[in-house]
Design an enzyme around this catalytic site. Structure first.
Site, mmCIF file in Angstrom:
data_model
loop_
_atom_site.group_PDB
_atom_site.id
_atom_site.type_symbol
_atom_site.label_atom_id
_atom_site.label_comp_id
_atom_site.label_asym_id
_atom_site.label_seq_id
_atom_site.Cartn_x
_atom_site.Cartn_y
_atom_site.Cartn_z
ATOM 1 N N GLU A 143 -3.556 -0.343 8.024
ATOM 2 C CA GLU A 143 -2.422 0.103 8.851
ATOM 3 C C GLU A 143 -2.558 -0.477 10.245
ATOM 4 O OE1 GLU A 143 -1.611 4.339 9.212
ATOM 5 O OE2 GLU A 143 -2.004 4.611 7.064
ATOM 6 N N HIS A 148 -3.292 10.794 0.512
ATOM 7 C CA HIS A 148 -2.779 10.555 1.872
ATOM 8 C C HIS A 148 -2.183 11.875 2.377
ATOM 9 C CE1 HIS A 148 -1.221 7.173 4.685
ATOM 10 N NE2 HIS A 148 -0.945 8.305 5.294
ATOM 11 N N ARG A 192 0.870 -1.186 0.000
ATOM 12 C CA ARG A 192 0.000 0.000 0.000
ATOM 13 C C ARG A 192 0.901 1.228 0.000
ATOM 14 N NH1 ARG A 192 -2.825 3.037 4.742
ATOM 15 N NH2 ARG A 192 -3.974 4.544 3.497
ATOM 16 N N GLU A 235 -7.668 8.197 6.057
ATOM 17 C CA GLU A 235 -8.030 8.815 7.326
ATOM 18 C C GLU A 235 -8.540 10.248 7.196
ATOM 19 O OE1 GLU A 235 -4.781 8.468 10.096
ATOM 20 O OE2 GLU A 235 -5.034 6.320 10.272
ATOM 21 N N TYR A 263 -4.446 1.464 15.798
ATOM 22 C CA TYR A 263 -3.208 1.481 16.582
ATOM 23 C C TYR A 263 -3.423 1.296 18.078
ATOM 24 C CZ TYR A 263 -0.804 3.091 12.412
ATOM 25 O OH TYR A 263 -0.276 3.167 11.155
ATOM 26 N N ASN A 293 -7.600 1.375 9.772
ATOM 27 C CA ASN A 293 -6.318 1.653 10.440
ATOM 28 C C ASN A 293 -6.556 1.615 11.942
ATOM 29 O OD1 ASN A 293 -5.327 2.116 7.913
ATOM 30 N ND2 ASN A 293 -4.854 4.284 8.230
HETATM 31 C C1 FCB Z 1 -1.602 7.102 10.570
HETATM 32 C C2 FCB Z 1 -1.208 7.660 9.215
HETATM 33 C C3 FCB Z 1 0.135 7.160 8.719
HETATM 34 C C4 FCB Z 1 1.151 7.049 9.836
HETATM 35 C C5 FCB Z 1 0.580 6.327 11.035
HETATM 36 C C6 FCB Z 1 1.555 6.162 12.179
HETATM 37 O O1 FCB Z 1 -2.530 7.948 11.167
HETATM 38 O O2 FCB Z 1 -2.171 7.316 8.254
HETATM 39 O O3 FCB Z 1 0.554 8.012 7.699
HETATM 40 O O4 FCB Z 1 1.656 8.281 10.143
HETATM 41 O O5 FCB Z 1 -0.565 6.973 11.499
#
Ligand code: FCB
Length: 451
Positions: free
Chosen positions: A355, A121, A77, A166, A296, A294
């Site tokens: 992500e 992006h 990607r 995002e 985290y 995405n």
């Molecule tokens: C996300 C972004 C990506 C990267 C990660 C850590 O929010 O999409 O570009 O910076 O965080």
């Protein structure tokens, strides 16, 4: 030893984005981007670096793809830089910019790696930002004109397309919290920003459909685990409100053809969009082929203690908490819960995790990077994928953020998310232990747990 097998054809990939890796910021006719201008301003990037060179991927893409191939990563990607193709955002096309992506795609295909481009992006032509950027409805059309040109050029070789990355971050960080360009804090003016972003998404979907029925097109949204801070009724309500103002804001219009209640009620929002609302929402809710997720970390939510604020996000604190170098709590269960929520709330769409990954303070010792914590992070999240698939989530692939260390926006080059370490002064790539470990998963389509 325990083996966890994934469904056949599950796509194991890695992710990056144009401004974060390419460098070559003023080469071969590329136009100035919002991020070029912003990162050059004093004090905006914490470590004073810029994306001028970053990973120099523009010149090194062949060796980077060779490494991906050796490691057996199945999909890649990346994102396409709008100002590389239309230096002024519209009008004259820069053939050399388009050639770069043609070559990149060919190189990927020749190495049997599935290309997964994102069309936006966050880097936009500076001239478009100056003319009003996402405050202006016209920007949605300009972005889709550029996207259409790219899809027309590469659509015979690239099947999967991601419209936006995002959009919530563009709304919140760039227009409300003043952290990303244009670095505004405009509470009322920014209310149209989500709508214009979503409109551009819908327009791109329509244009792609008109080009070929074979294309698969989706959007990548940012999610977090959102949990009430306590079992108090008021915290539970606050957490639900936060979902409305964050991810539902970019999910409901697409999947349900309406904005979440609280947002749609806003007087100014209604006033500004009255004329176009009905016609736009049809475009925005055009059917998509997959959702990019995405993920985290998570946040806890408390009831607000100040008037006018509807919810208060807080970070979890408990003994033994594990945080990454971004200060983000490691909370893999949040990914599972989220996938189950999406399945229920949005009718079980096809999902790619576009992500997931972690920054740690990696060190090169004797030419190697032993990043055990990153392996743990990724492993724990992959276990959640397995659990979600078994519970019926329509999950088709997983992309680690990131293939290599890169320019982490306002954090600059100081945060390392890569499976591959980048020694910036020499641009040498060193595969981290996690990179080799992930390679085994990608090659075998299995996660092997040593007990
Ligand atoms: C996300 C972004 C990506 C990267 C990660 C850590 O929010 O999409 O570009 O910076 O965080």
């Amino acid at each position: 030893m325990k083996e966890i097998k994934f469904p056949e054809g599950f796509l194991w990939g890695t992710a990056t984005s144009s401004y974060q890796i390419e460098g070559a910021w003023n080469e071969d006719g590329k136009g100035l981007s919002n991020w070029d201008v912003f990162s050059h301003k004093k004090g905006k990037i914490k470590d004073g670096t810029t994306g001028d060179i970053a990973c120099d991927h523009y010149h090194r893409y062949k060796e980077d793809i060779k490494l991906m191939k050796e490691l057996g990563y199945k999909a890649y990607r990346f994102s396409i830089s709008w100002p590389r193709i239309f230096p002024d955002g519209k009008g004259k096309l820069n053939e050399k910019g388009l050639d770069f992506y043609k070559n990149l795609v060919d190189e990927l295909l020749n190495n049997d790696i599935v290309p997964f481009p994102t069309l936006y992006h966050w880097d936009m032509p500076y001239s478009i930002e100056k003319q009003g950027g996402w405050y202006k409805r016209e920007t949605a059309f300009l972005l889709s004109d550029y996207a259409e040109k790219v899809i027309m050029t590469l659509g015979d070789r690239v099947t999967n397309w991601i419209t936006l990355n995002e959009p919530i971050v563009v709304y919140l960080l760039a227009h409300l919290f003043g952290q990303h360009p244009p670095a505004h804090k405009k509470f009322i003016r920014s209310l149209v920003v989500p709508h214009h972003l979503l409109l551009s998404h819908g327009l791109i979907v329509q244009r792609a459909r008109a080009i070929s029925s074979k294309l698969k097109i989706g959007i990548t949204n940012a999610f977090m685990g959102i949990y009430p801070g306590t079992n108090d009724e008021e915290d539970i309500i606050a957490a639900d409100k936060m979902k409305n103002y964050t991810y539902r804001l970019f999910m409901d219009p697409i999947f349900k053809g309406k904005y979440p209640e609280n947002f749609a009620k806003n007087f100014f929002f209604k006033l500004k969009l009255k004329k176009f609302y009905e016609e736009d929402i049809k475009i925005i809710s055009e059917k998509i082929d997959f959702l990019g997720v995405n993920y985290y970390t998570r946040l806890l939510v408390r009831k607000p203690s100040i008037p006018f604020i509807k919810f208060m996000p807080i970070k979890a604190k408990y003994p033994g908490i594990r945080n990454t170098d971004m200060g983000w709590e490691v909370y893999p269960e949040g990914l599972y819960d989220l996938l189950i929520d999406i399945k229920k709330e949005y009718n079980n769409p096809i999902i790619y995790i576009t992500e997931n990954g972690a920054a740690y303070k990696d060190k090169v010792v004797n030419g190697e990077v032993d990043d055990k914590e990153r392996i743990e992070y990724i492993k724990e999240h992959i276990l959640m994928l397995d659990k979600a698939i078994k519970d019926g989530v329509n999950l088709k692939g997983y992309f680690v953020w990131s293939f290599m260390d890169n320019f982490e926006w306002t954090e600059g080059l100081s945060k390392r998310f890569g499976l591959v370490y980048v020694d910036y002064p020499t641009q040498k790539r060193i595969v981290k232990r996690s990179g080799y470990w992930y390679s085994e998963i990608a090659k075998s389509n299995k996660l092997i747990l040593e007990e």
